[in-house]
Design a protein around this motif. Structure first.
Motif, PDB file in Angstrom:
ATOM      1  N   LEU A 153     -45.454  -7.492  -0.421  1.00  0.00           N
ATOM      2  CA  LEU A 153     -46.053  -8.789  -0.462  1.00  0.00           C
ATOM      3  C   LEU A 153     -45.545  -9.450   0.841  1.00  0.00           C
ATOM      4  O   LEU A 153     -44.404  -9.344   1.080  1.00  0.00           O
ATOM      5  CB  LEU A 153     -46.030  -9.655  -1.450  1.00  0.00           C
ATOM      6  CG  LEU A 153     -46.710  -9.084  -2.560  1.00  0.00           C
ATOM      7  CD1 LEU A 153     -46.087  -9.587  -4.059  1.00  0.00           C
ATOM      8  CD2 LEU A 153     -48.189  -9.489  -2.871  1.00  0.00           C
ATOM      9  N   ALA A 154     -46.111 -10.139   1.491  1.00  0.00           N
ATOM     10  CA  ALA A 154     -45.777 -10.971   2.816  1.00  0.00           C
ATOM     11  C   ALA A 154     -46.397 -12.505   2.637  1.00  0.00           C
ATOM     12  O   ALA A 154     -47.793 -12.298   2.520  1.00  0.00           O
ATOM     13  CB  ALA A 154     -45.734 -10.358   4.077  1.00  0.00           C
ATOM     14  N   ASP A 155     -45.824 -13.388   3.181  1.00  0.00           N
ATOM     15  CA  ASP A 155     -46.532 -14.715   3.355  1.00  0.00           C
ATOM     16  C   ASP A 155     -46.907 -14.951   4.995  1.00  0.00           C
ATOM     17  O   ASP A 155     -46.229 -15.106   5.771  1.00  0.00           O
ATOM     18  CB  ASP A 155     -45.458 -15.865   3.236  1.00  0.00           C
ATOM     19  CG  ASP A 155     -46.023 -17.448   3.136  1.00  0.00           C
ATOM     20  OD1 ASP A 155     -47.074 -17.583   3.652  1.00  0.00           O
ATOM     21  OD2 ASP A 155     -45.512 -18.090   2.652  1.00  0.00           O
ATOM     22  N   SER A 156     -48.002 -14.704   4.860  1.00  0.00           N
ATOM     23  CA  SER A 156     -48.922 -14.570   6.489  1.00  0.00           C
ATOM     24  C   SER A 156     -48.496 -15.896   7.048  1.00  0.00           C
ATOM     25  O   SER A 156     -48.244 -16.075   8.411  1.00  0.00           O
ATOM     26  CB  SER A 156     -50.240 -14.154   6.458  1.00  0.00           C
ATOM     27  OG  SER A 156     -50.921 -15.453   6.211  1.00  0.00           O
ATOM     28  N   PHE A 157     -48.446 -17.131   6.292  1.00  0.00           N
ATOM     29  CA  PHE A 157     -48.029 -18.473   6.883  1.00  0.00           C
ATOM     30  C   PHE A 157     -46.679 -18.377   7.440  1.00  0.00           C
ATOM     31  O   PHE A 157     -46.536 -19.073   8.673  1.00  0.00           O
ATOM     32  CB  PHE A 157     -48.671 -19.364   5.997  1.00  0.00           C
ATOM     33  CG  PHE A 157     -49.789 -19.705   5.619  1.00  0.00           C
ATOM     34  CD1 PHE A 157     -50.664 -18.837   6.027  1.00  0.00           C
ATOM     35  CD2 PHE A 157     -50.103 -20.789   4.715  1.00  0.00           C
ATOM     36  CE1 PHE A 157     -52.012 -19.225   5.472  1.00  0.00           C
ATOM     37  CE2 PHE A 157     -51.414 -20.895   4.137  1.00  0.00           C
ATOM     38  CZ  PHE A 157     -52.256 -20.261   4.643  1.00  0.00           C
ATOM     39  N   PHE A 158     -45.907 -17.600   6.966  1.00  0.00           N
ATOM     40  CA  PHE A 158     -44.067 -17.552   7.441  1.00  0.00           C
ATOM     41  C   PHE A 158     -44.553 -16.742   8.756  1.00  0.00           C
ATOM     42  O   PHE A 158     -44.005 -17.193   9.869  1.00  0.00           O
ATOM     43  CB  PHE A 158     -43.506 -16.956   6.424  1.00  0.00           C
ATOM     44  CG  PHE A 158     -42.168 -16.755   6.672  1.00  0.00           C
ATOM     45  CD1 PHE A 158     -41.129 -17.668   6.768  1.00  0.00           C
ATOM     46  CD2 PHE A 158     -41.742 -15.398   7.132  1.00  0.00           C
ATOM     47  CE1 PHE A 158     -39.849 -17.517   7.068  1.00  0.00           C
ATOM     48  CE2 PHE A 158     -40.359 -15.009   7.389  1.00  0.00           C
ATOM     49  CZ  PHE A 158     -39.427 -15.984   7.536  1.00  0.00           C
ATOM     50  N   ILE A 159     -45.095 -15.688   8.687  1.00  0.00           N
ATOM     51  CA  ILE A 159     -44.952 -14.743   9.963  1.00  0.00           C
ATOM     52  C   ILE A 159     -45.900 -15.352  11.372  1.00  0.00           C
ATOM     53  O   ILE A 159     -45.329 -15.535  12.387  1.00  0.00           O
ATOM     54  CB  ILE A 159     -45.461 -13.326   9.567  1.00  0.00           C
ATOM     55  CG1 ILE A 159     -44.824 -12.832   8.466  1.00  0.00           C
ATOM     56  CG2 ILE A 159     -46.080 -12.418  10.786  1.00  0.00           C
ATOM     57  CD1 ILE A 159     -45.460 -11.435   7.775  1.00  0.00           C
TER      58      ILE A 159
END
Lengths: 406, 406
Positions: B251-257
């Motif tokens: 999982l990854a937070d696209s808003f962070f990236i």
């Protein structure tokens, strides 16, 4: 079922394409050379296109790059070197572009595919018929489609899909009044969209109405569920009974009306397409809210994608005084235009007919009716717009395949 | 069930408000006067607000203007005179704003409501907890929620909703492995969203896989159904069995990236948030396509609303050479960041756990697994994000009501 990628179409010597579309050849490439890492192509009409290397490389129609069965990209972008470049490019005897890449791959490109995706072009959607934006003078015969055999007959399905897309609404006739019609016919497009009013909703008068829809009141033009992040795309209403005095359906093309506003008062159009407005559902057990400009412009084209025409679920506007003034002037003008027969059509649904419309484009309402003069019963549901568009493309693909096989 | 609008709250002498929200009083108005047709209010902290007449008039909390049961606007905007103006405005002894309108109406406004909707403010959404944007160092205990009694216990439901909203994902524990869990638990938020893969989908390896999801391949980070106009909002995956070697969830937070990209290369962020890109599903019987910038910015805030992180369903990009160069550089950088543990978390789902995530914000993937080492079975479905947000507001409302009644 799935077709396997054919790297070379035998008869022409041309390579296959990286998807299932067909690409008729409009122009032939006459010369090519490597340039700036990409490829310059000269066309037979004298025009030139400079392709970015990654566009060509990641769409190389070879089975290592494109999965031969799914036609999806089989390699991640990050697997290609960042400095990937064309080393050599030419037009081969069959008329295909041939490229040798710095990663050692040799690729060939179909000229129809190459021309379709030349840089600076809008992405084509070749099977989507042109939309007709309409006012009060619309001839309803353009949107009436025979549905007597629609579950079996793909030509009827195609005509229905086309009307729904082109005019944003259609009246499908001769469906009968079986209560299952509302399940079966919209499902030809795709799955029904469930919502808090139910997957299928019965529009009848109810003593304890939790929405104006379930009274005998007239309803001014509106869209359904403007309070949601994603408003339902298509709405269908199948008429089982319509004996009351009154109860006509009103329809208007919001794209026609907002375009009138854009011409007569661009500053009001601008305010309504840029000022965030909140639609708020006020209920005891649900609390849906969404904030977005009323006129949602497509960032790709600058044209309206959807209009949240919301007469009675607006939260208090918190824009500054000057902006609020433009918003209210714009809203008032739009609502006035929505009240004029110049911009609306009236349909009296008969039992066995189903009205379908694009809820993001076509506004709907109804005149008041008198329940003491007879029953009025509609059954409704929602389906996403993307299902209609997918169906239109597939129907067109089948038509081409029939032409080829005949 | 429905509460009837109370024009005056007896104990305070203050008028009711035009909706079901509560408006705690933060500041009192100290003076008011009619100005420019609207109303100037001075607050006890010395600040001033100029209200547009229509904002106040159409939200007048009287039963002719606001329907006393539904709290919806009962009068159309066009029923008010275009030149409507405040004739007189003052603060009355109870602390309410009192206005006499040119159409003869006299209205009183609750000071808490009035302060909340003062011009120039963003529309409040007071029950929505602040989002936490996260990277690879996220402590997973923040998103693990006990669900052992979630069908009955509104506090468990509240904690789950909050984690889902705040972090964009949550792992609900102790649900057991009954196959009906995936129907019942997500339905606590709202109706399931049907789609061409089915209302409920079984993520198991299939011999004739029509999507990479149904193989044992690793799946890079992605969002589901990027090819649709409206991508599904929330996805849920209930784990029935997970015995294979491999098969961890990524999982990854696209808003962070994307925020990292914005800081390190604003011109690439700009390209990805403005260049139309087409996602295209390439299948034999469906043909979904949608064209939109990859990073969709909220017009109200300028912050990302959704990110179409789409590694393998991109149609050929037709942007000009220079723009294409920025888009590909931006994509490559994003995909590289998505490969780094700095930006991702890994979860090994246990039977009885359900992973839920915001498909428009949180990217998901999985590591490859070896089916010969044991079974792996998940059941999945989609629900719209708006259902989560409505539920969060209602749960908060219930909590306030419990506080009041205790």
């Amino acid at each position: 079922m799935a077709q396997v990628l054919e790297p070379v179409a035998e008869s022409t010597g041309l390579p296959g394409t990286p998807d299932f579309d067909s690409y008729p050849i409009q122009h032939w490439p006459v010369a090519a050379r490597a340039a700036e890492g990409g490829v310059d192509v000269e066309w037979d009409d004298g025009s030139r296109s400079r392709y970015h290397p990654m566009v060509l490389r990641e769409n190389s129609p070879d089975p290592e790059t494109i999965h031969p069965v799914t036609r999806e990209q089989a390699r991640m972008l990050t697997e290609f070197p960042a400095d990937l470049a064309a080393i050599e490019a030419s037009i081969d005897p069959a008329g295909a572009l041939a490229v040798r890449w710095s990663d050692g791959t040799a690729s060939r490109y179909h000229p129809g595919w190459l021309y379709t995706y030349r840089p600076g072009e809008a992405t084509r959607d070749e099977d989507m018929p042109e939309r007709v934006i309409w006012g009060g003078d619309l001839d309803l015969s353009a949107v009436r489609v025979d549905g007597s055999n629609i579950l079996e007959d793909e030509d009827q399905l195609a005509r229905w899909c086309e009307a729904l897309h082109v005019h944003g609404f259609a009246i499908l006739e001769n469906l009968g009044t079986d209560r299952s019609v509302i399940e079966q016919v919209p499902a030809l497009l795709g799955p029904l969209r469930d919502n808090n009013f139910g997957r299928i909703f019965d529009v009848v008068t109810k003593p304890d109405a939790d929405s104006n829809a379930y009274t005998s009141m007239g309803l001014p033009l509106h869209v359904d569920l403007a309070t949601r992040e994603y408003m339902p795309g298509l709405q269908f209403l199948h008429c089982l009974q319509n004996e009351s005095t009154g109860g006509e359906s009103l329809l208007a093309d919001s794209f026609f009306i907002v375009e009138k506003l854009r011409r007569e008062a661009p500053e009001l159009y601008e305010a309504l397409s840029t000022t965030p407005m909140t639609s708020a559902n006020k209920a005891v057990n649900t609390d849906y809210r969404w904030t977005v400009p009323m006129i949602h412009l497509d960032p790709a084209t600058g044209e309206p994608l959807e209009v949240r025409w919301n007469p009675w679920l607006r939260a208090p506007l918190t824009a500054d005084f000057e902006t609020a003034d433009k918003v209210y002037k714009g809203l008032r003008r739009l609502f006035q235009m929505g009240d004029s027969p110049d911009n609306t059509v009236t349909v009296r649904l008969k039992p066995g007919e189903m009205l379908g419309f694009d809820n993001r484009r076509v506004l709907h309402g109804r005149t008041a009716f008198d329940p003491s003069t007879g029953g009025r019963a509609l059954r409704g549901c929602y389906v996403e717009r993307e299902e209609l568009w997918s169906r239109l493309r597939i129907v067109a693909r089948h038509k081409r395949e029939r032409l080829v096989s005949n």
